[in-house]
Structures are given as C-alpha cells and as structure tokens.
Design an enzyme around this catalytic site. Structure first.
Site, mmCIF file in Angstrom:
data_model
loop_
_atom_site.group_PDB
_atom_site.id
_atom_site.type_symbol
_atom_site.label_atom_id
_atom_site.label_comp_id
_atom_site.label_asym_id
_atom_site.label_seq_id
_atom_site.Cartn_x
_atom_site.Cartn_y
_atom_site.Cartn_z
ATOM 1 N N ARG A 55 8.455 5.348 2.821
ATOM 2 C CA ARG A 55 7.595 4.573 3.721
ATOM 3 C C ARG A 55 8.175 4.614 5.128
ATOM 4 O O ARG A 55 8.774 3.659 5.628
ATOM 5 C CB ARG A 55 7.432 3.152 3.188
ATOM 6 C CG ARG A 55 6.449 3.166 2.013
ATOM 7 C CD ARG A 55 6.079 1.806 1.503
ATOM 8 N NE ARG A 55 4.804 1.903 0.775
ATOM 9 C CZ ARG A 55 4.315 0.937 0.030
ATOM 10 N NH1 ARG A 55 4.954 -0.203 -0.097
ATOM 11 N NH2 ARG A 55 3.162 1.100 -0.592
ATOM 12 N N GLN A 85 3.166 8.066 6.785
ATOM 13 C CA GLN A 85 2.142 7.039 6.562
ATOM 14 C C GLN A 85 0.843 7.620 6.028
ATOM 15 O O GLN A 85 0.211 7.054 5.147
ATOM 16 C CB GLN A 85 1.869 6.275 7.862
ATOM 17 C CG GLN A 85 2.884 5.177 8.125
ATOM 18 C CD GLN A 85 2.544 4.381 9.371
ATOM 19 O OE1 GLN A 85 1.814 4.851 10.243
ATOM 20 N NE2 GLN A 85 3.064 3.177 9.479
ATOM 21 N N ASP A 109 0.927 8.310 2.179
ATOM 22 C CA ASP A 109 1.312 7.190 1.313
ATOM 23 C C ASP A 109 0.207 6.845 0.315
ATOM 24 O O ASP A 109 -0.680 6.044 0.601
ATOM 25 C CB ASP A 109 1.649 5.978 2.196
ATOM 26 C CG ASP A 109 2.216 4.804 1.414
ATOM 27 O OD1 ASP A 109 2.213 4.847 0.171
ATOM 28 O OD2 ASP A 109 2.667 3.832 2.057
ATOM 29 N N SER A 160 -0.183 3.098 -0.813
ATOM 30 C CA SER A 160 -0.947 2.246 0.104
ATOM 31 C C SER A 160 -2.436 2.548 0.051
ATOM 32 O O SER A 160 -3.266 1.642 -0.014
ATOM 33 C CB SER A 160 -0.435 2.413 1.544
ATOM 34 O OG SER A 160 0.860 1.866 1.660
ATOM 35 N N TYR A 166 9.941 -3.321 0.422
ATOM 36 C CA TYR A 166 9.533 -3.839 -0.877
ATOM 37 C C TYR A 166 10.145 -5.223 -1.090
ATOM 38 O O TYR A 166 11.157 -5.582 -0.487
ATOM 39 C CB TYR A 166 9.997 -2.912 -2.016
ATOM 40 C CG TYR A 166 9.308 -1.574 -2.042
ATOM 41 C CD1 TYR A 166 8.032 -1.437 -2.575
ATOM 42 C CD2 TYR A 166 9.932 -0.444 -1.532
ATOM 43 C CE1 TYR A 166 7.386 -0.215 -2.592
ATOM 44 C CE2 TYR A 166 9.295 0.791 -1.544
ATOM 45 C CZ TYR A 166 8.022 0.894 -2.079
ATOM 46 O OH TYR A 166 7.399 2.104 -2.103
#
Length: 383
Positions: A122, A127, A130, A133, A230
């Site tokens: 991450r 991005q 990902d 996500s 996290y």
C-alpha cells in the site's frame, strides 16, 4: 514476436468476475501484446465475447492457456488448470496464499511465475493496483444493499400523514475501505450511522462522512495502527473495554455491518450471541469477514441465518455480487501491474525481480516458492 496474454474463464461456480474488460484488452494490445480471451469468460460480468473481439482479442478455449506467456485470472488456478500452464509463464491473480502452501508448491513445480495481487504494497505508486481496496469498496456498498434487502422496514426517516417512519440505525464495525463505503452508502439511504475502528485516523474519516465514532479512546487506541495502515491486534484488556462499549451500543442498533479482516489471520470475533440477543428481533447483521471465519458468532458462509432472532448475512465473495462493476476495477488493477512488466523499448515482457512491487507479490519463480512469508528465502528488501 508478441507476448501472448490469456484471460481465463473462472472455473469456481461462485466466481462471476473476470480478469479483463474490453477497455483493458484494448490497452494491452496497444502495449504490443496479443490477447486471447476464453469463450464466455466475461458473460457473468456483462461482457460478451463480441466486446472482447471488437477490442482486438481473439476468442479461444481453455487449452489456449498452454501457449500463453501471461495468464490473467481472478482466483488462483486449480490443479486441473495448472496442467495447462507452460513453464515460465506469468500468472497474475488473487492467490489466497495463506494456508494454501500445498497449492503454491504445485504452482512452483509447474514452473509458473505467480503473483498475488492481494499482497500489493500500500504505497502511492501501487494505489491503482490495489485489488483489496477496489474490491472492498464494492463489498462495503453491497453489504448495505444486502442489509436493506433483508430489512423489513424503510431505511430513511419518512414523515407521512399516516405517521412517521423512523430512520434505521446502522453501526459499521471497521472503518477501512469497505467500512467507509458502507458508511457512505447507508448515509445515502437515509440511515442514522455510527462506526468504530481501532485506528485513531479512522475517527476523522468517519466524522467526515457524517457518522458518529464509537471507541474507547485510551493510550493503546492512540498507538493502534501499523506502518502499512492496517489495524493492529489489540490487547485482551482493550478488547474487553471496547466490547463492553460496543455491546451497549449494539443493543440500540437495527443493522450491524462487520468488516474486520486481517490478512492471513482468523477474523476477530466482534459480535457475540449475547450481543445479537440484545438487539431487537428482526435486526440485521452483515459479516464481510466470513471467508476468515467471520466477525459474528453463528455466521454461516454463503447463507442468511437467524441467530438469537437476528438475521445474520454471511455471503461469500460479496464484491462478486456486483460482478459487472467489480470486474472493471479488478481488470484495471491487473493491467496497471502488467504494464510495469512490459519494456517500453521492445514491447516484450521484461520482468524485473528487483522491483519492489515484484518482490512484494511474487509467490513462485524458477520452480520454487520464493516469497519469504510462504517458505521462500528472504531477499533483502522483500516485503
């Protein structure tokens, strides 16, 4: 000679998603790749074969995987699919490696170079790759839609000549990507929303979406976040205090949505039978962590069951319930990662094993399991 990319049709009966869209096929061809899509691969995601053909792909069959240099999938190849992978081929998918070391060993033995998209670091550069996500975003949305579908009352407050319908009270446990989207969706539907999370940064995010933040905000709470963003495992003492606060809050809620999923670990138990029993009969609980055992006591994977008078929704692969949207996002994640492996000069595959994204996500290579978390030799700088 162009490298060949094969887009496989998923063999799992509960997987409607596909690893490429017409848009990503067109872009892969623009990168100098030849694309073969297995017939019917996109049907459950509303992408007919004709759309892939129009984008420049060839429509093939499962055995065409044998000639492919790159295989794109949603889920890890099964044993019968592994037989169709040529030695040295790159396989990119959601590999679910935790607890599946035997499957990784089989892929290594077949000579496949495999990448787990869910291990993507991450960082800013990654991005757009990902998948956790992109898919969690849709899962959070769908969790609220599923709850609204099972809830036998209206979600927003309605003032009518015949009386007032009160707004539903929705409590979201976990304010990561899925949780934040669940909050936003529930708010759009007119519910009164509250949320909790063990990460201090979540408080501001929850408030920005118009929801009330519920947490024991002591010193442990203020330090509860890993460098990767996290949630950390909290102490037993904190968990007890938080559980007491949450139990009191849950008793007043109509809908509870749990999203606490820690990669590679059993899902933490957040909602006990006693908490469910304190809710009004006919209330709803949606568990988005069912694949790791679930956050709600009594949840059953793939089912809607009554536990202590509460409807507990435990659908598996929730992002797959909005497959047409999920596939478009997932396909873009894969394309962006694949682009990093294509030489701009030669337009050929040029895998850089020193790339931080490759180090973080590569599971098998050269006949061995290479990821340090799954039995491989730890490389300097490996994620």
């Amino acid at each position: 000679m162009s490298s060949v990319v094969f887009v496989a049709k998923e063999t799992s009966p509960d997987e409607p998603r596909v690893a490429a869209s017409a848009e990503t096929v067109k872009k892969m061809i623009g990168l100098g790749l030849e694309v073969v899509v297995e017939a019917g691969a996109g049907l459950l995601s509303r992408i007919p074969d004709a759309d892939y053909e129009k984008a420049g792909a060839k429509i093939g069959k499962a055995t065409d995987a044998k000639t492919a240099d790159v295989i794109l999938k949603v889920r890890r190849p099964l044993d019968k699919e592994i037989k169709s992978i040529k030695q040295g081929a790159i396989v990119i998918a959601i590999m679910d490696p935790y607890g599946n070391e035997e499957a990784l060993a089989t892929l290594a033995k077949a000579g496949a170079t495999t990448f787990a998209m869910e291990l993507m670091p991450r960082i800013t550069r990654a991005q757009s790759m990902d998948v956790l996500s992109s898919q969690a975003n849709l899962a959070g949305y769908q969790a609220v839609i599923d709850a609204a579908g099972e809830y036998d009352r209206a979600m927003p407050m309605m003032m009518t000549a015949a009386g007032t319908v009160p707004a539903a009270k929705v409590f979201v446990m976990g304010a990561g990507v899925a949780g934040l989207q669940a909050i936003a969706t529930a708010r759009r539907l007119g519910a009164v929303v509250s949320a909790t999370d063990v990460r201090p940064a979540a408080k501001e995010q929850v408030a920005s979406l118009g929801a009330k933040f519920i947490a024991v905000e002591d010193d442990e709470f203020k330090a509860a976040e890993t460098a990767g963003g996290y949630a950390k495992q909290m102490s037993a003492e904190y968990q007890a205090k938080q559980a007491a606060l949450v139990a009191e809050h849950i008793a007043k809620q109509d809908i509870v949505i749990t999203t606490a999923l820690i990669p590679g670990r059993p899902a933490p138990k957040l909602v006990s039978r006693a908490m469910l029993a304190s809710m009004r009969s006919g209330s709803i609980a949606v568990d988005l962590a069912v694949e790791r055992g679930g956050n709600v006591e009594g949840v059953e994977a793939g089912k809607v069951v009554y536990v202590e008078g509460v409807k507990v929704i435990g659908y598996s692969n929730v992002a797959g319930r909005v497959a047409a949207s999920a596939s478009l996002l997932y396909a873009k994640n894969l394309l962006t990662f694949l682009e990093t492996m294509i030489s701009k000069e030669t337009k050929q595959l040029a895998l850089n094993t020193e790339d931080e994204l490759v180090k973080a996500t590569m599971l098998t290579h050269g006949g061995a399991v290479v990821h340090p978390n799954f039995g491989g030799v730890k490389n300097e700088g490996a994620a």
